[in-house]
Design an enzyme around this catalytic site. Structure first.
Site, mmCIF file in Angstrom:
data_model
loop_
_atom_site.group_PDB
_atom_site.id
_atom_site.type_symbol
_atom_site.label_atom_id
_atom_site.label_comp_id
_atom_site.label_asym_id
_atom_site.label_seq_id
_atom_site.Cartn_x
_atom_site.Cartn_y
_atom_site.Cartn_z
ATOM 1 N N CYS A 97 -45.416 -39.667 -111.245
ATOM 2 C CA CYS A 97 -44.145 -39.431 -111.945
ATOM 3 C C CYS A 97 -43.124 -38.773 -111.017
ATOM 4 O O CYS A 97 -43.407 -37.748 -110.403
ATOM 5 C CB CYS A 97 -44.418 -38.535 -113.156
ATOM 6 S SG CYS A 97 -42.911 -37.882 -113.904
ATOM 7 N N HIS A 105 -36.927 -35.706 -120.342
ATOM 8 C CA HIS A 105 -35.740 -35.500 -119.500
ATOM 9 C C HIS A 105 -34.494 -36.074 -120.148
ATOM 10 O O HIS A 105 -34.558 -36.907 -121.046
ATOM 11 C CB HIS A 105 -35.944 -36.140 -118.125
ATOM 12 C CG HIS A 105 -35.870 -37.642 -118.137
ATOM 13 N ND1 HIS A 105 -36.869 -38.445 -118.649
ATOM 14 C CD2 HIS A 105 -34.912 -38.494 -117.695
ATOM 15 C CE1 HIS A 105 -36.544 -39.723 -118.518
ATOM 16 N NE2 HIS A 105 -35.350 -39.790 -117.949
ATOM 17 N N SER A 127 -37.152 -45.057 -118.966
ATOM 18 C CA SER A 127 -38.133 -45.663 -118.070
ATOM 19 C C SER A 127 -39.210 -44.681 -117.615
ATOM 20 O O SER A 127 -40.081 -45.033 -116.848
ATOM 21 C CB SER A 127 -37.427 -46.297 -116.869
ATOM 22 O OG SER A 127 -36.514 -45.390 -116.305
ATOM 23 N N GLN A 156 -29.976 -36.830 -119.227
ATOM 24 C CA GLN A 156 -29.058 -37.179 -118.155
ATOM 25 C C GLN A 156 -27.676 -36.600 -118.428
ATOM 26 O O GLN A 156 -27.335 -36.262 -119.559
ATOM 27 C CB GLN A 156 -28.924 -38.693 -118.045
ATOM 28 C CG GLN A 156 -30.228 -39.439 -117.810
ATOM 29 C CD GLN A 156 -29.978 -40.902 -117.439
ATOM 30 O OE1 GLN A 156 -29.145 -41.201 -116.577
ATOM 31 N NE2 GLN A 156 -30.686 -41.804 -118.076
ATOM 32 N N ASN A 205 -32.121 -40.394 -123.521
ATOM 33 C CA ASN A 205 -32.753 -41.596 -124.073
ATOM 34 C C ASN A 205 -34.227 -41.286 -124.230
ATOM 35 O O ASN A 205 -34.901 -41.016 -123.246
ATOM 36 C CB ASN A 205 -32.594 -42.797 -123.129
ATOM 37 C CG ASN A 205 -31.158 -43.260 -123.020
ATOM 38 O OD1 ASN A 205 -30.422 -43.227 -123.994
ATOM 39 N ND2 ASN A 205 -30.758 -43.687 -121.822
ATOM 40 N N CYS A 248 -42.354 -34.959 -112.199
ATOM 41 C CA CYS A 248 -43.324 -33.858 -112.190
ATOM 42 C C CYS A 248 -43.116 -32.964 -110.960
ATOM 43 O O CYS A 248 -42.685 -33.431 -109.909
ATOM 44 C CB CYS A 248 -44.753 -34.422 -112.195
ATOM 45 S SG CYS A 248 -45.347 -34.902 -113.839
ATOM 46 N N HIS A 260 -41.750 -38.659 -119.124
ATOM 47 C CA HIS A 260 -41.597 -37.226 -118.827
ATOM 48 C C HIS A 260 -40.315 -36.743 -119.529
ATOM 49 O O HIS A 260 -39.266 -37.359 -119.377
ATOM 50 C CB HIS A 260 -41.497 -37.029 -117.309
ATOM 51 C CG HIS A 260 -41.629 -35.597 -116.887
ATOM 52 N ND1 HIS A 260 -42.669 -35.128 -116.127
ATOM 53 C CD2 HIS A 260 -40.843 -34.513 -117.149
ATOM 54 C CE1 HIS A 260 -42.516 -33.829 -115.922
ATOM 55 N NE2 HIS A 260 -41.419 -33.433 -116.537
ATOM 56 N N HIS A 297 -45.600 -33.013 -118.150
ATOM 57 C CA HIS A 297 -45.394 -34.453 -118.303
ATOM 58 C C HIS A 297 -45.701 -34.919 -119.730
ATOM 59 O O HIS A 297 -45.168 -35.932 -120.193
ATOM 60 C CB HIS A 297 -46.302 -35.189 -117.309
ATOM 61 C CG HIS A 297 -46.068 -36.656 -117.226
ATOM 62 N ND1 HIS A 297 -44.967 -37.208 -116.604
ATOM 63 C CD2 HIS A 297 -46.799 -37.711 -117.684
ATOM 64 C CE1 HIS A 297 -45.022 -38.539 -116.675
ATOM 65 N NE2 HIS A 297 -46.121 -38.873 -117.329
HETATM 66 O O1 LIG Z 1 -30.800 -44.259 -116.068
HETATM 67 P P1 LIG Z 1 -32.004 -44.826 -116.741
HETATM 68 O O2 LIG Z 1 -32.706 -43.843 -117.634
HETATM 69 O O3 LIG Z 1 -32.958 -45.498 -115.783
HETATM 70 O O4 LIG Z 1 -31.427 -46.004 -117.649
HETATM 71 C C1 LIG Z 1 -31.274 -45.981 -119.038
HETATM 72 O O5 LIG Z 1 -30.134 -45.237 -119.429
HETATM 73 C C2 LIG Z 1 -28.876 -45.713 -118.959
HETATM 74 C C3 LIG Z 1 -27.778 -44.876 -119.588
HETATM 75 O O6 LIG Z 1 -27.753 -44.950 -120.997
HETATM 76 C C4 LIG Z 1 -28.669 -47.200 -119.274
HETATM 77 O O7 LIG Z 1 -27.537 -47.680 -118.584
HETATM 78 C C5 LIG Z 1 -29.878 -48.047 -118.862
HETATM 79 O O8 LIG Z 1 -29.713 -49.379 -119.327
HETATM 80 C C6 LIG Z 1 -31.136 -47.433 -119.470
HETATM 81 O O9 LIG Z 1 -32.272 -48.185 -119.077
#
Ligand SMILES: O=P(O)(O)O[C@H]1O[C@H](CO)[C@@H](O)[C@H](O)[C@H]1O
Ligand SMILES: O=P(O)(O)O[C@H]1O[C@H](CO)[C@@H](O)[C@H](O)[C@H]1O
Lengths: 348, 348
Positions: free
Chosen positions: A52, A168, A163, A170, A155, A55, A166, A115
């Site tokens: 990961c 997290h 993806s 943004q 997300n 981690c 873990h 994790h």
């Molecule tokens: O940045 P990550 O987590 O890889 O990507 C994820 O969030 C982003 C922001 O919402 C999107 O644009 C991506 O399609 C999604 O897979």
């Protein structure tokens, strides 16, 4: 006189924050589902995963090594969608082909060294530390004078494009106002100019009086299903005090926000006894662009699940081409969320 | 002077049809994908499925029996989201809780008696008969004086919420203007008032001159990736003649539209040698609400796949809260689509 009933009849509702409408079809819950069933994600992760990139002590794509961090850990996204060094510029051909350069900073925040956790499995104190980091990051990013908007979001779940399981979130900060934020700015400004009050404060007062769509509240925040919710179990956390951004939350408010997030996400997980996927994020005042006294901090939760851990709501043909549509009412969703326990099903 | 380059640098583009912006991150295609991989749908269906509610002679949910039809077959959706008998009414509490009754008609159109086909596997003549039905249905629904908008669309593939693989589309007609159509109405009207021309005719002329985003054209239609495309391989079919709706297409134009749909969807299927999922639908003039000379008929295709038959683009956190975002440019997508064969991979 009319027999029209929001509980029974198809209708549209106004999203007062964006000015958009949404189509509600309360009678349509009886539709049998023969379509796509999502795979449930494995939910037995180790506390530490050597593969990961979030981690502690692991290597990342840029070759660097994560520190042996204890609380949260923030770094620049290795695959940032916005970049610091984008040259200024643009295009305008006959007002038909119109483009503008975009400059920005994308950061990733690991919520915990563990994790195997998610926000609803963390303590209020641990979540309050994440809220602290959001506040510090907001302040830091706002110190770049060219940054105009800071989007803090998470997300959760692979069904929401996450993806890495873990825990997290943004932050995408950029030199212009995104579409959704521009709409909310305009609507709140209009209300403020006409009535001299915060749109969301007025709305919250009405909701707290009615109680139809309130899920729960604590001293500083209310959690409710907005009247105009689009996603089946969409909710909104609204601050009781009218503050324009996370910058102004006191220590007590930060703990109360952590409490609200924890209790809401536990209810979500308990809904279908699954790690409930969602995209969530804060909306707050733009920065470095004058005063926005009408802005009222809030946080949206957009969870896709509709009927079970494996059947989601599809926002497709009609929704993409015409208008968002939902099959259950906001009031039904709120009632269901109110009835759920605040003890996580895995901790019972 | 500036080094800003649409092919390289993050930027936003204006959707002239809606007035919204989209974020483009051309450099971001290198991101490795460790997230959700979709299951591919089985693609070996029988010509007739006794359990399918769209196949000829089968029983439907309402107890009725489908005729032994040969071309297309139209019926009222058994789980309509809009209903004919909704009482008029609404709600407006302090401009905070605002709702309106919605009345409408939802129909389903089976494109073929064959359970195993999809549009790209049908002949131009067969698709032209579907176009005929769309025209007839549009005319029929417009004859209800209270209907203001008619949305013709198709959800293809279970990933796009389609619950039955039998080739079919839908029509949702209603007493008000959906959000997306209201935006396109406003933008086209503004351009028409300012320049006296059709926005899309002007745009199409520019695109045909440049050829950067054109996929192909026939005598009456052009297929292109719009400058402001959101979905990775989003396209638009635009009529060369400025007509406000499908009502005005001649027999020759209807066959040319069938040809455009067939060639486009074959290219889509050939992209990843899979039955390419999408939501598609027409935008055209509202009905029973005066003249809309600025409206220019067009059809959008919104396909979710990004990298392969199993990896789609997620419109999640940032996209839902802030702004739609894409990782490849419209020009890259058009070039890729231009390079694909118009012979279906299964027919080779
Ligand atoms: O940045 P990550 O987590 O890889 O990507 C994820 O969030 C982003 C922001 O919402 C999107 O644009 C991506 O399609 C999604 O897979
Ligand atoms: O009517 P269907 O095909 O069962 O349903 C599908 O298309 C509808 C219109 O886009 C959506 O509201 C549904 O979420 C989707 O599953």
């Amino acid at each position: 006189e009319t027999n029209f009933d929001l509980k029974e009849h198809p209708h549209s509702r106004l999203n007062i924050l964006t000015g958009d409408w949404i189509l509600v079809s309360p009678h349509r819950t009886k539709r049998p589902w023969q379509g796509k069933v999502e795979a449930t994600q494995a939910d037995d992760r180790p506390q530490y995963d050597p593969a990961c990139y979030l981690c502690p002590t692991n290597k990342r794509a840029d070759g660097s090594e994560n520190p042996d961090y204890k609380g949260s850990f923030v770094f620049t996204n290795d695959y940032s969608s916005l970049l610091l060094n984008t040259p200024d510029g643009g295009l305008n051909e006959d007002e038909l082909l119109v483009a503008n350069s975009q400059k920005g900073i994308c950061r990733v925040i690991s919520f915990s060294p563990r994790h195997d956790l998610t926000l609803p499995q963390m303590t209020t104190e641990e979540i309050a530390k994440v809220v602290d980091v959001w506040q510090t990051e907001f302040q830091d990013l706002a110190s770049y004078p060219w940054i105009k908007h800071i989007q803090i979001f998470e997300n959760k779940g692979d069904i929401m494009g996450c993806s890495n399981p873990h825990p997290h979130g943004q932050i995408w900060a950029q030199n212009s106002l995104p579409v959704e934020v521009a709409k909310e700015t305009q609507q709140q400004k209009l209300h403020f100019e006409q009535k001299g009050t915060s749109l969301l404060a007025d709305y919250l007062a009405l909701e707290l009086k009615k109680q139809d769509r309130v899920v729960f509240e604590n001293e500083h925040f209310a959690v409710l299903v907005p009247f105009w919710a689009v996603w089946p179990y969409e909710t909104m956390i609204v601050s009781k005090r009218h503050v324009t951004s996370i910058l102004y939350f006191t220590d007590e408010e930060k703990v109360a926000l952590a409490d609200a997030i924890r209790r809401l996400t536990i209810r979500y997980d308990n809904m279908f006894e699954t790690s409930f996927p969602y995209s969530a994020g804060m909306h707050q005042s733009p920065v470095n662009s004058g005063d926005h006294p009408y802005w009222h901090w809030h946080m949206h939760f957009y969870p896709p699940l509709l009927r079970s851990a494996t059947v989601k709501k599809f926002m497709v043909g009609y929704e993409m081409l015409a208008n968002p549509q939902r099959d259950i009412t906001a009031e039904f969703a709120a009632e269901k969320l109110r009835g759920l326990s605040e003890v996580h099903y895995k901790a019972r």
